[in-house]
Design a protein around this motif. Structure first.
Motif, mmCIF file in Angstrom:
data_model
loop_
_atom_site.group_PDB
_atom_site.id
_atom_site.type_symbol
_atom_site.label_atom_id
_atom_site.label_comp_id
_atom_site.label_asym_id
_atom_site.label_seq_id
_atom_site.Cartn_x
_atom_site.Cartn_y
_atom_site.Cartn_z
ATOM 1 N N LYS A 1 0.590 -0.975 0.135
ATOM 2 C CA LYS A 1 -0.181 0.334 -0.072
ATOM 3 C C LYS A 1 0.706 1.401 0.018
ATOM 4 O O LYS A 1 1.555 1.069 0.314
ATOM 5 C CB LYS A 1 -1.118 0.070 1.656
ATOM 6 N N LEU A 2 0.117 2.282 -0.918
ATOM 7 C CA LEU A 2 1.360 3.233 -0.681
ATOM 8 C C LEU A 2 0.942 4.735 0.018
ATOM 9 O O LEU A 2 -0.036 4.736 0.342
ATOM 10 C CB LEU A 2 0.452 4.432 -2.489
ATOM 11 N N GLY B 1 13.493 8.319 13.287
ATOM 12 C CA GLY B 1 14.100 9.641 12.835
ATOM 13 C C GLY B 1 13.805 10.175 11.730
ATOM 14 O O GLY B 1 13.253 11.010 11.072
ATOM 15 N N PHE B 2 14.665 9.532 10.345
ATOM 16 C CA PHE B 2 14.399 9.130 9.375
ATOM 17 C C PHE B 2 12.982 8.615 8.337
ATOM 18 O O PHE B 2 12.376 9.640 7.483
ATOM 19 C CB PHE B 2 15.742 8.200 8.230
ATOM 20 N N ALA B 3 12.571 7.161 9.578
ATOM 21 C CA ALA B 3 11.336 7.454 9.164
ATOM 22 C C ALA B 3 10.243 8.382 8.843
ATOM 23 O O ALA B 3 9.817 8.513 8.480
ATOM 24 C CB ALA B 3 11.485 6.290 9.986
ATOM 25 N N SER C 1 4.798 10.043 6.767
ATOM 26 C CA SER C 1 3.740 10.437 7.287
ATOM 27 C C SER C 1 2.471 9.845 8.712
ATOM 28 O O SER C 1 3.407 8.455 8.499
ATOM 29 C CB SER C 1 2.484 10.700 6.856
ATOM 30 N N GLU C 2 2.767 9.963 9.776
ATOM 31 C CA GLU C 2 2.268 10.020 10.984
ATOM 32 C C GLU C 2 1.366 9.572 11.517
ATOM 33 O O GLU C 2 0.409 10.094 10.272
ATOM 34 C CB GLU C 2 2.709 9.728 12.413
ATOM 35 N N LEU D 1 -6.593 7.813 10.537
ATOM 36 C CA LEU D 1 -6.292 7.920 9.055
ATOM 37 C C LEU D 1 -4.739 7.257 9.421
ATOM 38 O O LEU D 1 -3.351 8.141 9.559
ATOM 39 C CB LEU D 1 -5.892 9.470 8.928
ATOM 40 N N GLU D 2 -4.600 5.967 8.619
ATOM 41 C CA GLU D 2 -3.310 5.098 8.547
ATOM 42 C C GLU D 2 -2.616 6.342 7.253
ATOM 43 O O GLU D 2 -2.644 7.442 6.709
ATOM 44 C CB GLU D 2 -3.160 4.286 8.209
#
Length: 162
Positions: free
Chosen positions: A42-43, A95-97, A102-103, A148-149
């Protein structure tokens, strides 16, 4: 203006498109298989950018005679490698993630919408309620949490009936 050339130039161009198109398609499928399931998951926003770039590269390869198959295959491989590199680093560096992904966003909790989060995420109550119904609920009061994922889907956790 030659109206005939608008629809047909020559058989050489059509033959090139067929041959290069088939080879480019096979190359892209091979690269995607090598890169693993993550490329086709999933994108999220970053994955969408890579997918659009892959499509644009494939299009240029198919339609521009100035782009050779080897150059196009190199561009496809580079995009897939960069996506692999970003996901590799993301798994090892929180941190890079956070920088590239987005969270998840809490849209509703304990049967009530989080209005500010809904506005910021540009989600309408209708869209949120559609996700609630898809999860077996009827109304926002049925929701424990609505999220909202990061891939853009909305997941609902329903309250348990007493």
């Amino acid at each position: 203006m030659n109206w005939g050339e608008m629809f047909f130039h020559d058989w050489e161009g059509i033959l090139r498109t067929i041959i290069v198109g088939a080879l480019a398609y096979a190359t892209l499928v091979l690269f995607l298989r090598i890169s693993g399931k993550r490329t086709l998951a999933k994108l999220n926003a970053f994955d969408l950018v890579v997918t659009v770039a892959l499509g644009s590269t494939l299009s240029a390869l198919l339609l521009q005679k100035s782009v050779a198959l080897a150059e196009g295959a190199t561009a496809l491989a580079l995009l897939i490698f960069l996506q692999f590199l970003v996901t590799f680093i993301s798994v090892r560096s929180p941190g890079f993630a956070r920088l590239v992904r987005s969270e998840p966003t809490l849209l509703a909790r304990h049967g009530a919408f989080c209005e500010a989060a809904m506005r910021q995420s540009r989600i309408t109550e209708g869209e949120a309620l559609s996700a609630v119904r898809s999860s077996g609920g009827r109304h926002i009061s049925d929701v424990e949490t609505l999220i909202l994922e990061s891939d853009g889907t909305i997941s609902a956790s329903l309250r348990r009936s007493p």
